[in-house]
Enzyme design. Structure first.
Site, PDB file in Angstrom:
ATOM      1  N   ARG A 118      -9.423  13.264 -15.329  1.00  0.00           N
ATOM      2  CA  ARG A 118      -9.976  14.609 -15.710  1.00  0.00           C
ATOM      3  C   ARG A 118      -8.775  15.863 -16.137  1.00  0.00           C
ATOM      4  O   ARG A 118      -8.986  16.664 -16.058  1.00  0.00           O
ATOM      5  CB  ARG A 118     -10.714  15.495 -14.750  1.00  0.00           C
ATOM      6  CG  ARG A 118     -12.171  14.422 -14.320  1.00  0.00           C
ATOM      7  CD  ARG A 118     -12.997  15.418 -13.757  1.00  0.00           C
ATOM      8  NE  ARG A 118     -14.295  14.672 -13.347  1.00  0.00           N
ATOM      9  CZ  ARG A 118     -14.386  13.875 -12.158  1.00  0.00           C
ATOM     10  NH1 ARG A 118     -13.672  13.855 -11.116  1.00  0.00           N
ATOM     11  NH2 ARG A 118     -15.547  13.241 -11.991  1.00  0.00           N
ATOM     12  N   LYS A 140      -6.514  20.655 -30.236  1.00  0.00           N
ATOM     13  CA  LYS A 140      -7.513  20.010 -30.837  1.00  0.00           C
ATOM     14  C   LYS A 140      -7.167  18.380 -30.535  1.00  0.00           C
ATOM     15  O   LYS A 140      -5.955  18.103 -31.017  1.00  0.00           O
ATOM     16  CB  LYS A 140      -7.632  19.949 -32.293  1.00  0.00           C
ATOM     17  CG  LYS A 140      -8.933  21.134 -32.541  1.00  0.00           C
ATOM     18  CD  LYS A 140      -9.104  21.041 -33.975  1.00  0.00           C
ATOM     19  CE  LYS A 140     -10.280  22.279 -34.373  1.00  0.00           C
ATOM     20  NZ  LYS A 140     -10.612  22.425 -35.691  1.00  0.00           N
ATOM     21  N   GLU A 182      -0.366  21.757 -45.589  1.00  0.00           N
ATOM     22  CA  GLU A 182      -0.984  22.483 -44.333  1.00  0.00           C
ATOM     23  C   GLU A 182      -0.171  23.759 -44.598  1.00  0.00           C
ATOM     24  O   GLU A 182      -0.620  24.912 -43.842  1.00  0.00           O
ATOM     25  CB  GLU A 182      -0.849  21.734 -43.141  1.00  0.00           C
ATOM     26  CG  GLU A 182      -1.863  20.543 -43.217  1.00  0.00           C
ATOM     27  CD  GLU A 182      -3.372  21.087 -42.777  1.00  0.00           C
ATOM     28  OE1 GLU A 182      -3.529  22.230 -42.628  1.00  0.00           O
ATOM     29  OE2 GLU A 182      -4.277  20.198 -42.568  1.00  0.00           O
ATOM     30  N   LYS A 224      -0.817  29.716 -37.556  1.00  0.00           N
ATOM     31  CA  LYS A 224      -1.964  28.893 -36.819  1.00  0.00           C
ATOM     32  C   LYS A 224      -1.973  29.427 -35.479  1.00  0.00           C
ATOM     33  O   LYS A 224      -3.068  29.382 -34.916  1.00  0.00           O
ATOM     34  CB  LYS A 224      -1.394  27.492 -36.860  1.00  0.00           C
ATOM     35  CG  LYS A 224      -2.230  26.694 -35.992  1.00  0.00           C
ATOM     36  CD  LYS A 224      -2.473  25.211 -36.493  1.00  0.00           C
ATOM     37  CE  LYS A 224      -3.919  24.994 -35.595  1.00  0.00           C
ATOM     38  NZ  LYS A 224      -3.791  23.397 -35.640  1.00  0.00           N
ATOM     39  N   GLU A 234     -12.617  27.510 -31.603  1.00  0.00           N
ATOM     40  CA  GLU A 234     -13.268  27.413 -32.956  1.00  0.00           C
ATOM     41  C   GLU A 234     -14.872  28.111 -32.681  1.00  0.00           C
ATOM     42  O   GLU A 234     -15.753  27.289 -33.315  1.00  0.00           O
ATOM     43  CB  GLU A 234     -13.302  26.277 -33.556  1.00  0.00           C
ATOM     44  CG  GLU A 234     -13.518  26.259 -34.870  1.00  0.00           C
ATOM     45  CD  GLU A 234     -13.199  24.751 -35.567  1.00  0.00           C
ATOM     46  OE1 GLU A 234     -12.214  24.382 -35.478  1.00  0.00           O
ATOM     47  OE2 GLU A 234     -13.995  24.661 -36.599  1.00  0.00           O
ATOM     48  N   ARG A 238     -11.355  30.499 -36.233  1.00  0.00           N
ATOM     49  CA  ARG A 238     -10.623  29.334 -36.216  1.00  0.00           C
ATOM     50  C   ARG A 238     -11.007  28.599 -37.394  1.00  0.00           C
ATOM     51  O   ARG A 238     -10.162  27.673 -38.017  1.00  0.00           O
ATOM     52  CB  ARG A 238     -10.622  28.771 -35.008  1.00  0.00           C
ATOM     53  CG  ARG A 238      -9.504  27.285 -34.969  1.00  0.00           C
ATOM     54  CD  ARG A 238      -9.235  26.840 -33.743  1.00  0.00           C
ATOM     55  NE  ARG A 238      -8.242  25.581 -33.606  1.00  0.00           N
ATOM     56  CZ  ARG A 238      -8.043  25.005 -32.802  1.00  0.00           C
ATOM     57  NH1 ARG A 238      -7.950  25.524 -31.372  1.00  0.00           N
ATOM     58  NH2 ARG A 238      -7.277  23.810 -32.913  1.00  0.00           N
ATOM     59  N   ASN A 242      -9.977  25.505 -41.559  1.00  0.00           N
ATOM     60  CA  ASN A 242     -10.618  24.577 -42.450  1.00  0.00           C
ATOM     61  C   ASN A 242     -10.504  24.757 -44.066  1.00  0.00           C
ATOM     62  O   ASN A 242     -11.122  23.816 -44.911  1.00  0.00           O
ATOM     63  CB  ASN A 242     -12.018  24.153 -42.100  1.00  0.00           C
ATOM     64  CG  ASN A 242     -12.068  23.679 -40.571  1.00  0.00           C
ATOM     65  OD1 ASN A 242     -11.257  22.884 -40.285  1.00  0.00           O
ATOM     66  ND2 ASN A 242     -12.999  24.224 -39.950  1.00  0.00           N
ATOM     67  N   HIS A 245     -10.485  21.556 -46.446  1.00  0.00           N
ATOM     68  CA  HIS A 245     -10.538  20.401 -45.592  1.00  0.00           C
ATOM     69  C   HIS A 245     -11.956  20.009 -46.135  1.00  0.00           C
ATOM     70  O   HIS A 245     -12.307  18.656 -45.892  1.00  0.00           O
ATOM     71  CB  HIS A 245     -10.536  20.675 -44.309  1.00  0.00           C
ATOM     72  CG  HIS A 245      -9.125  20.595 -43.745  1.00  0.00           C
ATOM     73  ND1 HIS A 245      -8.056  21.656 -44.252  1.00  0.00           N
ATOM     74  CD2 HIS A 245      -8.568  19.982 -42.915  1.00  0.00           C
ATOM     75  CE1 HIS A 245      -7.028  21.299 -43.653  1.00  0.00           C
ATOM     76  NE2 HIS A 245      -7.366  20.445 -42.719  1.00  0.00           N
ATOM     77  N   HIS A 249     -11.334  16.263 -46.669  1.00  0.00           N
ATOM     78  CA  HIS A 249     -11.768  14.964 -45.884  1.00  0.00           C
ATOM     79  C   HIS A 249     -12.303  14.039 -46.804  1.00  0.00           C
ATOM     80  O   HIS A 249     -12.225  12.920 -46.302  1.00  0.00           O
ATOM     81  CB  HIS A 249     -12.449  15.689 -44.867  1.00  0.00           C
ATOM     82  CG  HIS A 249     -11.764  16.156 -43.627  1.00  0.00           C
ATOM     83  ND1 HIS A 249     -12.329  16.998 -42.771  1.00  0.00           N
ATOM     84  CD2 HIS A 249     -10.629  16.101 -43.339  1.00  0.00           C
ATOM     85  CE1 HIS A 249     -11.523  17.242 -41.773  1.00  0.00           C
ATOM     86  NE2 HIS A 249     -10.301  16.664 -42.020  1.00  0.00           N
ATOM     87  N   HIS A 262      -2.960  13.257 -45.821  1.00  0.00           N
ATOM     88  CA  HIS A 262      -3.819  14.428 -45.476  1.00  0.00           C
ATOM     89  C   HIS A 262      -3.258  15.692 -46.057  1.00  0.00           C
ATOM     90  O   HIS A 262      -4.220  16.298 -46.731  1.00  0.00           O
ATOM     91  CB  HIS A 262      -3.646  14.456 -43.870  1.00  0.00           C
ATOM     92  CG  HIS A 262      -4.673  15.563 -43.758  1.00  0.00           C
ATOM     93  ND1 HIS A 262      -6.094  15.562 -43.463  1.00  0.00           N
ATOM     94  CD2 HIS A 262      -4.270  16.941 -43.031  1.00  0.00           C
ATOM     95  CE1 HIS A 262      -6.599  16.919 -43.054  1.00  0.00           C
ATOM     96  NE2 HIS A 262      -5.427  17.501 -42.596  1.00  0.00           N
TER      97      HIS A 262
HETATM   98  N1  GLY Z   1      -6.232  21.898 -37.809  1.00  0.00           N
HETATM   99  C1  GLY Z   1      -7.339  22.976 -37.809  1.00  0.00           C
HETATM  100  C2  GLY Z   1      -7.233  23.390 -36.426  1.00  0.00           C
HETATM  101  O1  GLY Z   1      -6.641  23.064 -35.742  1.00  0.00           O
HETATM  102  O2  GLY Z   1      -8.261  24.131 -35.892  1.00  0.00           O
END
Ligand code: GLY
Length: 359
Positions: A118, A140, A182, A224, A234, A238, A242, A245, A249, A262
């Site tokens: 955990r 993330k 990015e 960031k 998010e 946040r 995107n 993206h 994507h 990417h």
């Molecule tokens: N890559 C976008 C984020 O970390 O929210």
């Protein structure tokens, strides 16, 4: 180069360092008493930089856990195998998992760290520009599943991010450049001096100058970090990260993860959003041209390769997580520094796809 340090209110520091020197002390400071570290990496990074990492961490017992390289391996199968290996090494909850590699390694190792017992302490040592400015910061973690990219995972913050810029020396030029996709995104979100510096440094970045990369990475991480501090899960702001993206994507999924990087896909997505903004009156042609010119000057693509089907791109966007009741939330911008979510009918994705394709 002196270390550049950013202390996040989420409880950890991001350190941009010349190399590995100082990492051992930093680990002791944030994880006192650790005598072992489970280092997750892939064979190429271990061959290139494993000895330097091991030399720095000579006082800590390193156990190497290798995962295969590449986005195709960011899967539940690899996660399952990694979790089994972690459990076999019988960690207690003080033993850190160290992700040593790019975004795939970080996402996999972080997700495994979040689930084993955990939660084992997690440390990010990103070795690519992309991972340093994006994947390693903000917690993330996760894997891809047949239904889509990053659809299984967890928010799990690291205890430390240590970005050794020496690893950029062995990064293929195209990989280094791809990280700029990015960085462009973060600088459009921030606007102001970050974007101006990126524009001014474009020739130095294209030439691969380390000092220019260090500055761009530092600016980008600051953008960031500020967003994820305010919205770690998010729930709102946040989602602005995107930007580019939605189409990006889809470009990756249609062309194949090996065929486009990417950051390149994100660059194409940003330019298409700018062009859609002009068509819908959200963005002035001046701003869209400025963004497109920057992307091109950094050596990044502004369109998908000829022959790519707009219909296939549109269809690929059907699995986007931002979809709700026939509407999609698209990240758009009017000016650098003025980025927002716009709710648009799903049909607009078709227009976005067309703009990614057309000259
Ligand atoms: N890559 C976008 C984020 O970390 O929210």
């Amino acid at each position: 180069m002196p270390h550049q340090r950013l202390s996040l209110s989420l409880g950890y520091d991001v350190v941009l360092a010349e190399d590995f020197g100082g990492l051992a002390g930093e680990l002791q400071a944030c994880l006192p008493g650790s005598t072992r570290a489970l280092v997750v990496t892939h064979p190429r990074i271990r061959a290139l930089h494993g000895a330097a990492l091991a030399a720095e961490l000579h006082g800590v017992g390193i156990e190497w856990l290798e995962v295969p390289e590449g986005e195709a391996h960011k899967s539940l199968d690899t996660w399952r195998a990694l979790v089994a290996r972690l459990l076999e090494s019988r960690p207690d909850r003080q033993v850190p998992v160290v992700a040593f590699g790019g975004g795939v390694v970080g996402d996999l190792a972080g997700f495994a760290a979040s689930t084993v017992l955990r939660g084992l302490p997690f440390v990010q040592v990103p070795t690519t520009v992309l991972a340093a400015v994006d994947a390693s910061v903000g917690g993330k973690t996760g894997v891809n599943v047949p239904q889509g990219k990053n659809l299984v995972g967890a928010f799990y913050q690291p205890r430390l991010v240590w970005a050794p810029l020496a690893t950029l020396d062995t990064l293929p030029v195209e990989e280094r450049r791809c990280g700029l996709g990015e960085i462009v995104k973060h600088c459009i979100i921030a606007g102001g001096s970050a974007l101006a510096r990126l524009e001014a440094d474009a020739p130095a970045l294209l030439a691969g100058e380390k000092a220019a990369f260090a500055a761009a990475i530092a600016d980008s991480v600051a953008v960031k970090a500020a967003i994820v501090e305010r919205d770690p899960l998010e729930r709102g702001e946040r989602a602005l990260l995107n930007l580019g993206h939605t189409l990006g994507h889809a470009v990756e999924s249609v062309l194949g993860y090996g065929a486009v990087r990417h950051g390149e896909a994100v660059a194409i997505g940003i330019v298409a959003v700018a062009r859609l903004g002009v068509a819908r009156g959200w963005t002035s042609p001046r701003v869209a041209s400025r963004v497109e010119a920057l992307v091109a000057r950094l050596g990044l693509p502004t369109r998908v390769p000829p022959g790519t089907s707009a219909g296939a791109l549109h269809e690929a966007m059907g699995f986007d997580k931002k979809r709700a009741r026939g509407m999609v939330r698209l990240v758009v911008f009017s000016e650098p520094g003025e980025v927002r979510l716009e709710s648009v009918p799903e049909g607009e994705l078709g227009a976005l796809a067309e703009l990614g394709v057309s000259a």
